[in-house]
Design an enzyme around this catalytic site. Structure first.
Site, PDB file in Angstrom:
ATOM      1  N   ASP A 238      -2.777 -18.041   0.564  1.00 12.17           N
ATOM      2  CA  ASP A 238      -3.805 -18.692  -0.278  1.00 12.17           C
ATOM      3  C   ASP A 238      -4.516 -19.785   0.518  1.00 12.17           C
ATOM      4  O   ASP A 238      -5.734 -19.901   0.516  1.00 12.17           O
ATOM      5  CB  ASP A 238      -3.196 -19.240  -1.588  1.00 12.17           C
TER       6      ASP A 238
ATOM      7  N   ASP B 299      -6.193  -7.175   4.070  1.00 14.05           N
ATOM      8  CA  ASP B 299      -7.343  -6.572   3.386  1.00 14.05           C
ATOM      9  C   ASP B 299      -8.227  -7.667   2.790  1.00 14.05           C
ATOM     10  O   ASP B 299      -9.432  -7.717   3.018  1.00 14.05           O
ATOM     11  CB  ASP B 299      -6.834  -5.617   2.298  1.00 14.05           C
TER      12      ASP B 299
ATOM     13  N   LYS C 215       3.313 -15.313   2.467  1.00 16.60           N
ATOM     14  CA  LYS C 215       3.477 -16.062   1.218  1.00 16.60           C
ATOM     15  C   LYS C 215       4.981 -16.328   1.081  1.00 16.60           C
ATOM     16  O   LYS C 215       5.640 -15.893   0.130  1.00 16.60           O
ATOM     17  CB  LYS C 215       2.899 -15.206   0.077  1.00 16.60           C
TER      18      LYS C 215
ATOM     19  N   TYR D 124       0.815  -1.218   0.000  1.00 12.36           N
ATOM     20  CA  TYR D 124       0.000   0.000   0.000  1.00 12.36           C
ATOM     21  C   TYR D 124       0.846   1.264   0.000  1.00 12.36           C
ATOM     22  O   TYR D 124       0.418   2.291  -0.524  1.00 12.36           O
ATOM     23  CB  TYR D 124      -0.922   0.026   1.230  1.00 12.36           C
TER      24      TYR D 124
ATOM     25  N   ASP E 236     -12.033  -9.324   4.408  1.00 17.93           N
ATOM     26  CA  ASP E 236     -13.296  -9.327   3.652  1.00 17.93           C
ATOM     27  C   ASP E 236     -13.867 -10.741   3.578  1.00 17.93           C
ATOM     28  O   ASP E 236     -15.072 -10.949   3.745  1.00 17.93           O
ATOM     29  CB  ASP E 236     -13.093  -8.802   2.219  1.00 17.93           C
TER      30      ASP E 236
HETATM   31  C1  IPM Z   1     -10.348  -1.519   3.989  1.00 14.61           C
HETATM   32  C2  IPM Z   1     -10.667  -0.938   2.633  1.00 14.61           C
HETATM   33  C3  IPM Z   1      -9.558   0.018   2.230  1.00 14.61           C
HETATM   34  C4  IPM Z   1      -8.249  -0.762   2.190  1.00 14.61           C
HETATM   35  C5  IPM Z   1      -9.810   0.739   0.898  1.00 14.61           C
HETATM   36  C6  IPM Z   1     -11.124   1.491   0.885  1.00 14.61           C
HETATM   37  C7  IPM Z   1      -8.675   1.645   0.537  1.00 14.61           C
HETATM   38  O1  IPM Z   1     -10.847  -1.952   1.708  1.00 14.61           O
HETATM   39  O2  IPM Z   1     -10.210  -0.738   4.957  1.00 14.61           O
HETATM   40  O3  IPM Z   1     -10.248  -2.746   4.081  1.00 14.61           O
HETATM   41  O4  IPM Z   1      -7.925  -1.386   1.177  1.00 14.61           O
HETATM   42  O5  IPM Z   1      -7.536  -0.738   3.187  1.00 14.61           O
HETATM   43 MG    MG Z   2     -10.802  -3.912   2.511  1.00  7.98          MG
END
Ligand code: IPM
Ligand code: MG
Length: 353
Positions: A220, A244, A188, A141, A248
């Site tokens: 993975d 990240d 990884k 990032y 999710d």
């Molecule tokens: C998160 C989001 C952010 C990230 C985006 C919106 C930049 O997906 O906080 O997980 O990738 O960190």
């Molecule tokens: Mg995210």
């Protein structure tokens, strides 16, 4: 006197934040100290009004605050801006960098009332109770990035210093120490040099925590294990990018990303936001689930102010709302009473009384 910077941002951020603030105000009014709130612009809304996603005024307010509450930033309107000017990069990554928010804490816990909202079978998810700790200030990032011509190409650089790895591993071990004492470090290392280094540092830090069992897992495989056998995890620690993705994935185990709160901590102040984004597709329709934002408020009360009782009150209120059969659309099954964003806020407030 606690002072909270409030940044609703864009999209559903503007709908969920007012609900979270109502809940926060209701619980802090019983506390002896006076709580102050300073609302300011961030993200696309700030670009439109002031020409910048993270304006100086907003930064100033945040610097004077004891904690930051953020809704969500970004939307199609600003997607064509150059990368560094986009709301996500300028505002969100800008705040993470400005305040050195290197430790991102995302708890994933199966709430009994939501067992049937999970896309996975009940027996797979009923014992899920884990925390994902994501490094938030380094890696892909924040490494050097850019474009090349002739031939056209683009690059993002992945770099981690020993100190960056060490400090997030300490957060991982300390979190595990307070829980089931199992830490899974995800990388990884079969491919990436940064991951091999990460593993070495993790093994060194482990010697300071003999009571915690450290394991390593490839990213993975970690994605697959989150679906196959998610209850094996207690605390997971990983880098910015893997964290990240995996957070999710993990969020839907508990029903919906609309339930996943997120605390970003550094040396000084903390930033609290839902793990989801601004959801332009449902924005402005009173459809968004405000609970990740409301749970982020509870997380703020805990992490920044040690107001554990006030935080627990909020969590118990949400439990009562679920027990009464109320849900937002993202976690509803046939027969549930489906509420809009504002009505879910009303329901939590009612349950607090
Ligand atoms: C998160 C989001 C952010 C990230 C985006 C919106 C930049 O997906 O906080 O997980 O990738 O960190
Ligand atoms: Mg995210």
């Amino acid at each position: 006197m606690p002072n909270i910077a409030v940044l609703p941002g864009d999209g559903i951020g503007r709908e969920i934040m007012p609900q979270a603030l109502r809940v926060l105000q209701a619980v802090v009014k019983d506390l002896p100290e006076t709580w102050e709130f300073s609302e300011c612009l961030a993200g696309g809304a700030a670009i439109d009004a002031l020409g910048k996603a993270l304006p100086e005024e907003t930064l100033k307010v945040c610097h004077q605050a004891d904690a930051i509450l953020l809704g969500a930033v970004g939307g199609p309107k600003w997607d064509t801006l150059p990368g560094p000017e986009r709301p996500e990069m300028a505002a969100l990554l800008g705040l993470r960098k400005e305040f050195g928010l290197y430790a991102n804490i995302r708890p994933v816990k199966m709430l009994p009332y939501l067992l049937d909202a999970s896309p996975l079978k009940r027996e797979r998810v009923e014992n899920v109770d884990m925390v994902i700790i994501r490094e938030l200030n380094g890696g892909l990032y924040f490494g050097e990035k850019g474009r090349k011509t002739n031939p056209p190409a683009a690059y993002d650089t992945m770099i981690y210093s020993e100190d960056e790895i060490r400090r997030i591993l300490h957060v991982g071990f300390k979190t595990a120490q307070a829980r089931q004492k199992r830490l899974c470090s995800v990388d990884k290392a079969n491919v990436l040099e940064t991951s091999r280094f990460w593993r070495e540092v993790a093994n060194q830090v482990a010697t300071e925590y003999p009571d915690v069992e450290l394991s390593h897992m490839y990213a993975d495989n970690a994605g697959m294990q989150l679906i196959l056998n998610p209850s094996q995890f207690d605390v997971m620690v990983t880098d910015n990018t893997f964290g990240d993705l995996l957070s999710d994935i993990a969020s839907v185990l508990g029903g919906s990303i609309g339930m996943l709160s997120s605390a970003s901590l550094g040396e000084k102040i903390g930033l609290y936001e839902p793990a989801h984004g601004s959801a332009p597709d449902i924005a402005g329709k009173n459809l968004a689930n405000p609970l990740a934002m409301i749970l982020s408020v509870a997380s703020m009360l805990r992490h920044s102010f040690a107001r554990h009782e006030a935080a627990a009150k909020i969590e118990q209120a949400i439990d009562r709302v679920f027990a009464a059969g109320y849900r937002t659309g993202d976690i509803a099954k046939p027969g549930d009473k489906v509420l809009g964003t504002k009505e879910m806020g009303d329901a939590v407030l009612e349950a607090l009384r």
